[in-house]
Design an enzyme around this catalytic site. Structure first.
Site, PDB file in Angstrom:
ATOM      1  N   TYR A   1       0.090  77.950  31.515  1.00 14.45           N
ATOM      2  CA  TYR A   1       1.589  78.714  31.413  1.00 14.45           C
ATOM      3  C   TYR A   1       2.511  77.561  30.539  1.00 14.45           C
ATOM      4  O   TYR A   1       3.038  76.583  30.409  1.00 14.45           O
ATOM      5  CB  TYR A   1       2.674  78.502  32.788  1.00 14.45           C
TER       6      TYR A   1
ATOM      7  N   GLU B   1      12.867  77.402  58.419  1.00 17.44           N
ATOM      8  CA  GLU B   1      13.038  78.795  58.808  1.00 17.44           C
ATOM      9  C   GLU B   1      14.508  78.742  58.266  1.00 17.44           C
ATOM     10  O   GLU B   1      14.705  80.511  58.156  1.00 17.44           O
ATOM     11  CB  GLU B   1      12.458  79.235  59.703  1.00 17.44           C
TER      12      GLU B   1
END
Length: 381
Positions: free
Chosen positions: A286, A360
């Protein structure tokens, strides 16, 4: 169910059912199901790549990308949403990326009348496995009629609720090399009759480490890491062959090319000195991820409204690699990190670890930022 609960429930579903790069069939099916339930019309641009548009009131389009693949890692967490697929885990947080984008989609649909343009949702496969999924997504139209693109990555070593902004370079060229050394095997008691591939490989590793420390400008970031070494048959046999693989990380094309040539020169030197033969393969991975500064500043402004100025970070560029870079070669856009660490709750493992997990509570924040950034770009344009 409110949006925050939806994001967490969806994330835990994806975490339980991870799939490897280019094999995200159930994952793509679930994404399409969720998008259809929102009243959208998803379509496949690759076997497992999904896009969907939210039509607003304008001609400009902002894309938001989430990657969807997992890693070949055996999870060691003891949670009720632990991976149900042996040897496969969302150890980089792509489960959270999908859930946050779906959550942002719900918020953007609720704001549809106020959208001064369009939103394209991009769920991309295979970020973890070069050549990656971005190239085929682009080739098959994911960026058609798109003016800007943004992306968000959860990061396990930044505190939950923090947002890391990079104005220009953010992530490095991520390359791979594979070298095979061919000597001459023999008995361990008679090295004079052999060409010891293990001994020569040890020299090679040491010499590779001097390229960065002695031949690259100290102000130019560069990393050479030997990741694997395989050689030998038995304790009393001199190995005829050895193989090593590794990675090179750079931000500059000039530095990248210099390292490629210097590895070759070192191998030629070892051949001349010791009489070995070698095989050398260097694979460019990449490319360097370079953000558009204007878009990065819009992200910063939008994120600041949600998390506050004190929670905005400006770290040094990261030596990891990301195929989001391919999108940024085509259109203006920017990538940023969202913190997921919470030491008090036990979430402090780095990405790609078998114990990686995130707080979360950060996910609803992430969805709000994606929604706010997309709307802000459209408002300013």
């Amino acid at each position: 169910m409110n949006v925050e609960d939806y994001i967490i429930k969806t994330r835990e579903y994806f975490h339980e059912t991870p799939e490897l790069s280019f094999k995200e069939y159930k994952t793509a099916d679930k994404i399409e199901e969720e998008l259809r339930n929102m009243g959208l019309t998803p379509k496949r641009t690759t076997e497992t790549g999904v896009i969907a548009d939210i039509k607003g009131n304008g001609n400009k389009t902002v894309a938001i990308r989430a990657d969807i693949d997992a890693l070949p890692v055996t999870e060691e967490n003891k949670v009720n949403y632990v991976s149900q697929t042996k040897g496969v885990m969302h150890a980089c947080g792509h489960d959270t990326h999908m859930a946050m984008l779906l959550g942002a989609a719900k918020m953007l649909i609720a704001e549809k009348e106020n959208l001064k343009g369009n939103i394209r949702l991009i769920f991309q496969p295979a970020e973890e496995l070069p050549p990656g999924g971005a190239v085929d997504m682009i080739k098959n139209g994911a960026l058609d009629n798109v003016d800007y693109i943004i992306g968000q990555h959860i990061w396990g070593l930044f505190p939950a609720g923090k947002v890391a902004i990079y104005y220009k370079e953010m992530m490095a060229n991520a390359d791979e090399f594979d070298i095979k050394i061919h000597g001459r095997g023999g008995h361990g008691s008679a090295p004079q009759d052999s060409i010891d591939a293990v001994y020569i490989t040890a020299h090679l590793i040491e010499m590779l480490n001097t390229i960065v420390s002695r031949e690259i400008d100290p102000q130019e970031p560069a990393v050479i890491t030997t990741g694997t070494v395989n050689a030998g048959y038995r304790y009393n046999i001199i190995a005829a062959h050895a193989e090593l693989t590794g990675t090179v990380r750079t931000f500059s094309t000039d530095v990248q090319e210099k390292i490629i040539k210097r590895i070759k020169n070192i191998l030629e030197g070892l051949k001349s000195i010791y009489g070995i033969e070698y095989e050398y393969e260097y694979k460019k991975g990449y490319p360097v991820l370079i953000n558009n500064e204007k878009v990065s500043r819009i992200i910063e402004d939008a994120a600041e409204k949600i998390v506050g100025k004190d929670n905005i970070m400006h770290p040094k560029p990261n030596m990891g690699g990301e195929d989001f870079a391919y999108y940024l070669q085509k259109i203006p856009g920017a990538y940023y990190f969202l913190g997921g660490m919470n030491k008090d709750k036990g979430f402090d493992s780095p990405n790609h670890s078998p114990t990686f997990d995130v707080d979360e509570s950060a996910l609803y924040t992430g969805s709000k930022i994606l929604k706010e950034v997309a709307m802000e770009i459209l408002d300013r344009e």
